[in-house]
Scaffold this motif. Structure first.
Motif, PDB file in Angstrom:
ATOM      1  N   ILE A 102      36.902 -79.050  84.906  1.00 21.00           N
ATOM      2  CA  ILE A 102      37.388 -77.676  84.809  1.00 21.00           C
ATOM      3  C   ILE A 102      38.881 -77.612  85.147  1.00 21.00           C
ATOM      4  CG2 ILE A 102      37.211 -75.350  85.789  1.00 21.00           C
ATOM      5  CD1 ILE A 102      34.182 -75.827  86.082  1.00 21.00           C
TER       6      ILE A 102
ATOM      7  N   LEU B  20      34.153 -70.049  80.801  1.00 19.21           N
ATOM      8  CA  LEU B  20      33.461 -70.105  82.088  1.00 19.21           C
ATOM      9  C   LEU B  20      32.683 -68.819  82.343  1.00 19.21           C
ATOM     10  CD1 LEU B  20      36.190 -71.832  84.287  1.00 19.21           C
ATOM     11  CD2 LEU B  20      34.198 -72.857  83.172  1.00 19.21           C
ATOM     12  N   LEU B  98      34.500 -80.824  79.113  1.00 19.07           N
ATOM     13  CA  LEU B  98      34.092 -79.638  79.871  1.00 19.07           C
ATOM     14  C   LEU B  98      32.629 -79.253  79.659  1.00 19.07           C
ATOM     15  CD1 LEU B  98      35.042 -77.292  81.713  1.00 19.07           C
ATOM     16  CD2 LEU B  98      35.375 -75.975  79.627  1.00 19.07           C
TER      17      LEU B  98
END
Lengths: 118, 118
Positions: A102, B20, B98
DNA sequence: TTCTCTTGTTCCGAATCTATGAACTACTAG
DNA sequence: CTAGTAGTTCATAGATTCGGAACAAGAGAA
């Protein structure tokens, strides 16, 4: 209106969705990135200086609560200051590689990404 | 009240915080994990079957909007159905590693983690 | 001590976001 | 045309988040 003691979750009880939620905000992500760069505990003012942006203090304080309760940071009161450090090693044991990937993504963001507080 | 055409962001304009945020929800994360398992496009019903949980359809529909607008999935209307697939390769080019590390973390969650819809 | 400065917290109202039932669109099958 | 299925949109209640104002708590000076 007294100041409550700091509560930190055990890493085993930290939920992935809480971690993602905590990081799904440009200001909080920038705080985490700053703490990661620093590698040494920082207080809020120092952190925000590194982030290069000043938030209202109440907002900032809430961000720290969210980061703390998501298990991302460990805080200690040092006098009047709140010293925070990333729970890097613990977090990496719980979710291997997660934080690194991240932060890596954050660091290579382009102009389209909201910098700290878009 | 007509049905709007599907809009997909260009991957270059996808913000990390939006990704996210989209994944910071157990139901959406489970949907993404199911699409990743499947490796083939699925409609909403099929996906929710794999997730093993039924949400109100309006809620489910919103989840797909959020996932689509965050650049995570690509959708096409097939008759009355909405066929979705993960934008795995593109996403991995934009944010290398990710999605993999998040899905890995999701799959090793413990009972403390909210399953789909805690 | 008391005064003042600094750092951060708490409270609370406004603004924003989220979830869901109900009504609707759109397509398919008979 | 009717019925059924898949998903969307709307309206709104409920939950979150933001930020100003007041406060807490410690440090340092006098």
């Amino acid at each position: 209106m007294s100041v409550r003691p700091l509560k930190h979750p055990e890493m085993a009880s930290v939920a992935l969705t809480d971690v993602l939620h905590a990081l799904a905000d440009p200001d909080r992500l920038a705080i985490v990135a700053a703490l990661d760069d620093a590698r040494t505990p920082l207080n809020c003012v120092e952190t925000m200086e590194r982030v290069g942006r000043s938030l209202p203090k109440s907002t900032c304080s809430q961000h720290y609560v969210i980061l703390r309760e998501a298990g991302l940071i460990w805080c200690e009161r040092k006098g009047v200051e709140l010293e925070s450090r990333l729970r890097t090693a613990e977090l990496d044991r719980r979710f291997p590689g997660l934080l690194r990937s991240i932060l890596k993504a954050w660091r290579l963001r382009t102009t389209r990404d909201p910098g700290p507080s878009a």
